[in-house]
Enzyme design. Sequence first.
Site, mmCIF file in Angstrom:
data_model
loop_
_atom_site.group_PDB
_atom_site.id
_atom_site.type_symbol
_atom_site.label_atom_id
_atom_site.label_comp_id
_atom_site.label_asym_id
_atom_site.label_seq_id
_atom_site.Cartn_x
_atom_site.Cartn_y
_atom_site.Cartn_z
ATOM 1 N N HIS A 46 8.384 -2.231 -3.854
ATOM 2 C CA HIS A 46 9.379 -1.186 -3.622
ATOM 3 C C HIS A 46 10.784 -1.729 -3.858
ATOM 4 C CE1 HIS A 46 5.905 -0.158 -1.099
ATOM 5 N NE2 HIS A 46 6.201 1.100 -1.361
ATOM 6 N N ALA A 104 2.203 7.348 -0.021
ATOM 7 C CA ALA A 104 2.381 8.081 1.234
ATOM 8 C C ALA A 104 3.701 8.817 1.118
ATOM 9 C CB ALA A 104 2.427 7.093 2.396
ATOM 10 N N ASN A 112 3.433 12.405 7.228
ATOM 11 C CA ASN A 112 4.312 12.946 8.285
ATOM 12 C C ASN A 112 5.102 14.112 7.710
ATOM 13 O OD1 ASN A 112 5.631 10.430 6.865
ATOM 14 N ND2 ASN A 112 7.310 11.796 7.450
ATOM 15 N N TYR A 162 13.328 -1.080 -2.072
ATOM 16 C CA TYR A 162 13.959 -1.443 -0.791
ATOM 17 C C TYR A 162 13.613 -2.865 -0.354
ATOM 18 C CZ TYR A 162 9.453 -0.120 1.363
ATOM 19 O OH TYR A 162 8.129 -0.008 1.670
ATOM 20 N N GLU A 163 12.553 -3.424 -0.942
ATOM 21 C CA GLU A 163 12.205 -4.800 -0.585
ATOM 22 C C GLU A 163 13.145 -5.805 -1.251
ATOM 23 O OE1 GLU A 163 7.704 -5.541 -0.380
ATOM 24 O OE2 GLU A 163 7.907 -3.785 -1.652
ATOM 25 N N MET A 185 9.287 6.720 -1.215
ATOM 26 C CA MET A 185 10.150 5.607 -1.672
ATOM 27 C C MET A 185 9.509 4.805 -2.796
ATOM 28 S SD MET A 185 11.187 4.251 2.116
ATOM 29 C CE MET A 185 11.591 5.401 3.443
ATOM 30 N N SER A 186 8.612 5.415 -3.534
ATOM 31 C CA SER A 186 7.893 4.628 -4.549
ATOM 32 C C SER A 186 7.554 5.477 -5.768
ATOM 33 C CB SER A 186 6.603 4.073 -3.939
ATOM 34 O OG SER A 186 5.687 5.116 -3.673
ATOM 35 N N SER A 195 0.901 2.558 0.445
ATOM 36 C CA SER A 195 0.975 2.239 1.877
ATOM 37 C C SER A 195 -0.258 2.623 2.673
ATOM 38 C CB SER A 195 2.152 2.983 2.528
ATOM 39 O OG SER A 195 3.364 2.507 2.061
ATOM 40 N N HIS A 234 7.100 3.951 10.843
ATOM 41 C CA HIS A 234 6.209 3.379 9.826
ATOM 42 C C HIS A 234 4.768 3.321 10.352
ATOM 43 C CE1 HIS A 234 5.153 1.259 6.220
ATOM 44 N NE2 HIS A 234 4.753 0.191 6.874
ATOM 45 N N HIS A 251 0.692 -3.799 2.863
ATOM 46 C CA HIS A 251 0.507 -3.998 1.420
ATOM 47 C C HIS A 251 -0.112 -5.355 1.178
ATOM 48 C CE1 HIS A 251 2.782 -0.553 -0.236
ATOM 49 N NE2 HIS A 251 3.161 -0.512 1.016
HETATM 50 N N1 HPA Z 1 10.240 9.721 3.810
HETATM 51 C C1 HPA Z 1 10.235 8.785 2.845
HETATM 52 N N2 HPA Z 1 9.159 8.050 2.556
HETATM 53 C C2 HPA Z 1 8.033 8.296 3.239
HETATM 54 C C3 HPA Z 1 7.973 9.267 4.243
HETATM 55 C C4 HPA Z 1 9.141 10.022 4.542
HETATM 56 O O1 HPA Z 1 9.168 10.893 5.417
HETATM 57 N N3 HPA Z 1 6.689 9.258 4.728
HETATM 58 C C5 HPA Z 1 6.027 8.313 4.010
HETATM 59 N N4 HPA Z 1 6.826 7.731 3.118
#
Ligand code: HPA
Length: 269
Positions: free
Chosen positions: A78, A108, A230, A80-81, A206-207, A26, A242, A56
């Site tokens: 991903h 990320a 974050n 989730y996609e 998530m990856s 990401s 995001h 992406h």
């Molecule tokens: N949670 C899940 N996936 C993420 C996060 C998060 O806080 N930050 C970047 N990808």
Amino acid sequence: MTESLREAAGFLRKLGEPKVAVVLGSGLGDVLPLEDEQAVSFADVPGFPRPTAPGHKGEIAVGKLENVEVLVQRGRLHYYEGYSPEEIVFPVRTYALLGAKVLVLTNASGGIAEGLAPGDLVLIRDHINMLGFNPLRGPNLDELGPRFPDMTRVYDPELRRIAHDVARGLGIELREGVYLATMGPSYETPAEIKAFRALGADLVGMSTVPEVIAARHAGVRVLAISCVTNLAAGIAKHPLSHEEVLEIGKRKAAELGRLLRALIPRLPV
Ligand code: HPA
């Protein structure tokens, strides 16, 4: 399955036979321009799914870093996609068939461990799979690897040592931590983050975990670097977005690029 993987590998072989493959996550797609680069989009490669997430790109480039041939995948798939686990690991399995010996991944993540701050670069030492699936489910692809692959040293200790040495030489602070993968796409609740911390997770994302499992199954050595974009939910005082994730990724991209450019030619392949 192996037939379509072979077809995809045969297609990519026209670009070269890299021993190192890199997957950029990401907001990190632009960090690694290569010399004499030839790029194709996911849509060009037979059997490859197409990425949809914002930030992406969905391209595969083969080129050189200090005379070492490297494949870079810019953008990833991903769960989730809506992709199936098989689709998610299709590219990495293709690179294994192409002859890749080392897979470097970036992603990320949200920081869970005390002391982590947005912008930190963290080498993944181990993972916890909370995705709810394993990409190796189904008939085993015996040509790639064993039915029950060992997961004791997934994130190669020698490669991690080299990464730390290179980072130190560049004056880049590189921490280490355990990455926990969730399905997404919703971010976690504060209660989930508290639970994940108790489980031993330092980072959440998530990856990465599906690709890593498929790579280890195929005997490919793995190195993964996470950019903390974050603080995880409940640790951060504000809601997650995001845009924040992409913004911090962009800001750290130069440093991550510097690290990867110095590191990749030093990997043993
Ligand atoms: N949670 C899940 N996936 C993420 C996060 C998060 O806080 N930050 C970047 N990808």
